[in-house]
Design an enzyme around this catalytic site. Structure first.
Site, PDB file in Angstrom:
ATOM      1  CB  SER A 184      -0.912   0.004   1.219  1.00  0.00           C
ATOM      2  OG  SER A 184      -1.657   1.203   1.294  1.00  0.00           O
ATOM      3  CE1 TYR A 197      -3.234  -2.147   5.434  1.00  0.00           C
ATOM      4  CE2 TYR A 197      -2.866   0.107   4.674  1.00  0.00           C
ATOM      5  CZ  TYR A 197      -3.138  -1.227   4.402  1.00  0.00           C
ATOM      6  OH  TYR A 197      -3.288  -1.640   3.099  1.00  0.00           O
ATOM      7  CB  ALA A 199       4.070   0.905  11.202  1.00  0.00           C
ATOM      8  CB  ALA A 200       1.975  -3.579   9.260  1.00  0.00           C
ATOM      9  CE  LYS A 201      -0.769  -3.915   3.621  1.00  0.00           C
ATOM     10  NZ  LYS A 201      -0.788  -5.238   2.951  1.00  0.00           N
TER      11      LYS A 201
END
Length: 344
Positions: A184, A197, A199-201
């Site tokens: 993303s 979200y 940070a995870a992506k």
């Protein structure tokens, strides 16, 4: 050394901008030629084996249909097995030769080993691994009153990519296959209410960019980044049971900023078959990357102006989770902080 760095700090950024400005037309022409030849010699997916995680709805479901139109053999993986059976029938009608359904949790390594092993035992090989499982949210970080939800965001969005890749990589090397990653633009484009979200992506993209250099040409990696193509957040429900099992209410896909889920899925599969390393939709977001590198303050001021909602300071103690054991997140009211299921 400090003096050298000081000089380079002054010289390199403007010199790089000038060089990029002059090279841009040539680079664009070369990129167009590369796209043309890759399109002519794109991969034929007929009878090849494609495993899709997060296949029970949204992007994962539409990716299954796109591969089905190319007559691939499919392995559909998700927790919601009842959803997968309907998608299986649709995929077969669209042209898929064989479609296997496997109910599994991608955040558990042993389950990833099981569905990869079952795929190899049935088909004998694996050509494309499509990591589409993803979980987003729609709340300000300060509004979270129970931090137990934080690891689960990382589990789905990061480890849910790493574990299937780790197990499948030896088989993808054998077929010189490809990994298609659902990332993303929020990984580098600041958006409010999406801190965990994003940070995870960002971790996902860094992982696959590094892995690309490790596997070299043995396994292709296509990283697809998109604007907002999610689901209707007003209907979301997130539950945490003992053992970290996760379930969601059924959600319907709606067209939001960035286009329809179907359009993005079509672009993802086409890009993977061409062998693209990156696929971006919409592509005009790229301009923000240049500002992020060369004028981050300008980008920050612009986004503060455009994305400001003049919200009041969050109310401390506003409920996000009902934490009495077993932990369970009840359905959110329209005005409360929400976890949004995006893909699976």
């Amino acid at each position: 050394m400090d003096l050298l760095n000081a000089i380079l700090n002054l010289v390199v950024p403007p010199a790089g901008m000038v060089m990029l400005a002059f090279a841009w037309p040539t680079l664009s022409f070369l990129h167009a030629l590369e796209w043309f030849f890759k399109t002519l010699y794109r991969e034929n997916m007929e009878n090849k084996v494609v495993l899709i995680t997060g296949a029970s709805s949204a992007i994962g479901e539409q990716l299954a249909y796109e591969y089905a139109r190319r007559k691939a053999n499919l392995v559909l993986v998700a927790r919601r097995e009842h959803r997968l059976w309907g998608i299986r029938e649709n995929a077969r009608l669209l042209g898929a030769k064989h479609v296997l359904v496997m109910a599994s949790d991608v955040v558990k390594e042993e389950e990833c080993r099981r569905f990869i092993s079952d795929t190899i035992n049935y088909f004998g090989h694996l050509h494309h691994l499509v990591n589409a499982a993803s979980l987003g949210h729609n709340f300000y970080f300060e509004e979270a009153t129970d931090s137990s939800v934080f690891p689960h965001m990382m589990d789905i969005n990061f480890w849910g990519n790493v574990y299937p890749t780790y197990v499948a990589l030896p088989y993808l090397r054998q077929t010189r296959g490809r990994i298609l990653v659902n990332a993303s633009m929020e990984s580098w484009l600041p958006m409010p209410r999406m801190s965990l979200y994003a940070a995870a992506k960002a971790a996902v993209i860094s992982f696959y960019e590094t892995l690309r250099f490790e596997v070299k040409d043995d396994v292709g990696i296509t990283i697809a980044t998109h604007g907002w193509t999610g689901s209707d957040i007003s209907r979301g429900k997130f539950m945490l049971e003992e053992g970290s099992e996760m379930q969601w209410k059924e959600e319907r896909e709606v067209p939001l900023t960035g286009g329809h889920v179907e359009e993005f899925a079509k672009l993802m599969v086409a890009g993977a078959c061409r062998g693209d390393t990156y696929l971006k939709h919409p592509r005009w977001y790229d301009i923000f990357m240049l500002y992020r590198v060369f004028a981050p303050d300008v980008l920050g001021w612009t986004f503060r102006l455009l994305l400001s909602d003049h919200r009041a300071k969050p109310t401390i103690g506003r409920p996000l989770l009902e934490a009495s054991p077993p932990r369970k997140l009840s359905a959110f009211s329209p005005g409360s902080p929400r976890l949004q299921h995006i893909v699976e």
